[in-house]
Design a protein around this motif. Structure first.
Motif, PDB file in Angstrom:
ATOM      1  N   TRP A   9       4.724  -1.194  13.852  1.00 25.77           N
ATOM      2  CA  TRP A   9       5.769  -1.912  13.112  1.00 25.77           C
ATOM      3  C   TRP A   9       6.019  -1.249  11.761  1.00 25.77           C
ATOM      4  N   CYS A  10       4.959  -0.929  11.043  1.00 23.85           N
ATOM      5  CA  CYS A  10       5.095  -0.279   9.731  1.00 23.85           C
ATOM      6  C   CYS A  10       5.813   1.061   9.850  1.00 23.85           C
ATOM      7  N   ALA A  11       5.488   1.805  10.888  1.00 17.02           N
ATOM      8  CA  ALA A  11       6.024   3.160  11.050  1.00 17.02           C
ATOM      9  C   ALA A  11       7.410   3.172  11.680  1.00 17.02           C
ATOM     10  N   GLY A  12       7.927   2.022  12.098  1.00 19.64           N
ATOM     11  CA  GLY A  12       9.199   2.007  12.813  1.00 19.64           C
ATOM     12  C   GLY A  12       9.067   2.638  14.176  1.00 19.64           C
ATOM     13  N   ASP A  13       7.991   2.290  14.876  1.00 23.97           N
ATOM     14  CA  ASP A  13       7.686   2.906  16.167  1.00 23.97           C
ATOM     15  C   ASP A  13       7.293   1.837  17.182  1.00 23.97           C
ATOM     16  N   THR A  14       8.020   0.713  17.168  1.00 24.82           N
ATOM     17  CA  THR A  14       7.686  -0.382  18.075  1.00 24.82           C
ATOM     18  C   THR A  14       8.272  -0.182  19.467  1.00 24.82           C
TER      19      THR A  14
END
Length: 452
Positions: free
Chosen positions: A322-327
């Motif tokens: 979620w933090c990395a924009g990789d959901t």
């Protein structure tokens, strides 16, 4: 009598009651609190370099503005309380003027000062006149009640013109040995931002944006219709960053809107911007009312629980994605990538990112609030934690869950924003984005993108 004026939260010359109410021999001071920027919560740093540099640039600009008026600014780094005690001793200060805090750690920094130092708090960032100052014991926990009670009687404190010469201010030369201003340039380096588009929100940039959005471009006239856009330069005011830094006076902002309504036009959009400023005011008073309860897992809606979130290995992976924009959910990932790159995210994006973390990933809402604190250029303790608790249903509202597919179809119908942030999605709409096991809606996203 020597006075210290702590300008934290009021990094401006315009409409600054801390400057106008100072009297006698006075030293101007700003402290960059070590814990607020380099401390950790739930394993996360409380700030990143982008947010720190925006703050330091605002301080540097203030120092320059004061120096032009023969006023020295003492800049210190470290623990706010310790720095205040040390400077009070060095200068023989008998009085401290400070902006009235909202957050618990800000209050703690001003407690237990030497008995010889009299503390005077001035609320330099409130809309309300003294006559309408809320009584915290009877303050409603519902925004609608707060607004309806205030709006018929609303008296906004008038913005004051610049007034810094009443006090006998210590000059730049007199404070040179007490200040650590050289650290500013070391942190800022040679690539500092020069405009609000680059992340510079000093007082000059804030006033330029205020004039442009309201008067020059008259973008205020479409604010209610455009505010739910996801990116761009004119869909929103972007006043939240200078308001959070204190480089823009909320009273000056309100005054300019009122003048525009009287001289040019008043419509639903001009009202709505004032409506949003009232939301900001509401959260400030809610933070003052409940203080540390806002950092409890149950917020203000249940028994206090300050235990840190405990995550399983799978939950840690979900949070990291979620933090990395990789959901694997493009609408969420696009918003998170924008945040990580720029320190900005639209209101619509924030609501969806928060909802996804809480209800789809089933993670503790405080983790999301802490990550937003680290990343947002417009981080404001009351608004950030109040809004996260609001979405989680432990603040001033029932739980607010969003369906990201419906939200994307409504607010990004052609996937323009998603494609802008996720170039790996081809023009044909095929998602090359790596799926994550927990992204339950990913197949639906693929179908949606294929149809575009």
């Amino acid at each position: 009598m020597t006075s210290l004026v702590l300008l934290n939260g009021c990094l401006r010359v315009d409409d600054n009651p801390l400057l106008s109410q100072a009297r006698g021999k006075t030293a101007a001071l700003v402290i960059v609190d070590q814990q607020a920027y380099f401390g950790r919560q739930y394993g996360l740093f409380r700030s990143n370099l982008l947010r720190l540099r925006a703050h330091l640039q605002a301080i540097q600009h203030l120092a320059q503005q004061l120096a032009q008026r023969k006023i020295g600014l003492i800049v210190r780094f470290g623990d706010t309380h310790s720095q205040l005690c040390e400077l009070a001793s060095q200068l023989g200060a008998e009085q401290l003027l400070a902006n009235e805090p909202t957050a618990p750690d800000e209050y703690r920094a001003l407690q237990h000062l030497p008995a010889s130092v009299k503390l005077q708090l001035i609320d330099g960032n409130s809309l309300l006149s003294k006559q309408l100052r809320p009584d915290l014991t009877t303050l409603s926990d519902r925004f609608t009640s707060f607004r309806k009670k205030l709006e018929p009687l609303l008296l906004v404190t008038a913005a004051e013109p610049e007034h810094t010469q009443v006090a006998n201010w210590l000059s730049p030369d007199q404070v040179a040995g007490l200040s650590q201003q050289s650290v500013l340039q070391q942190w800022l380096g040679q690539t500092a931002a020069t405009s609000w588009r680059e992340g510079c929100w000093d007082e000059g940039s804030a006033h330029a944006r205020l004039h442009y959005f309201i008067w020059q471009g008259q973008h205020i006239l479409h604010y209610k219709d455009s505010r739910n856009a996801l990116c761009g330069t004119d869909y929103a005011s972007f006043f939240s960053t200078p308001l959070s830094l204190g480089t823009l006076s909320v009273r000056r902002c309100w005054q300019q809107i009122e003048q525009f309504e009287q001289q040019v036009k008043a419509n639903d959009s001009t009202y709505w911007l004032k409506f949003e400023l009232l939301w900001r005011e509401f959260f400030r008073w809610q933070m003052r009312k409940y203080q540390a309860r806002w950092f409890s897992k149950n917020g203000i809606a249940g028994p206090a629980d300050f235990s840190a979130p405990r995550l399983t290995a799978t939950q840690k992976q979900r949070f990291a994605a979620w933090c990395a924009g990789d959901t694997g959910v493009p609408f969420i990932d696009a918003n998170m990538l924008l945040l990580n790159q720029t320190g900005l995210m639209s209101n619509r994006g924030r609501q969806n990112a928060a909802s996804y973390l809480i209800y789809d990933l089933e993670l503790d809402w405080r983790l999301g609030a802490a990550y937003f604190e680290q990343r947002l250029l417009d981080y404001d303790c009351a608004s950030n934690w109040g809004n996260w608790a609001y979405i989680a249903g432990v603040g001033n509202s029932e739980a607010r869950a969003f369906n990201p597919i419906k939200q994307a179809l409504w607010y990004d119908p052609n996937a323009d924003f998603v494609r802008q942030q996720l170039p790996q999605i081809s023009a044909a709409g095929k998602a090359a984005h790596r799926p994550a096991p927990h992204a339950r809606l990913l197949p639906q996203w693929r179908s949606w993108l294929d149809e575009l």
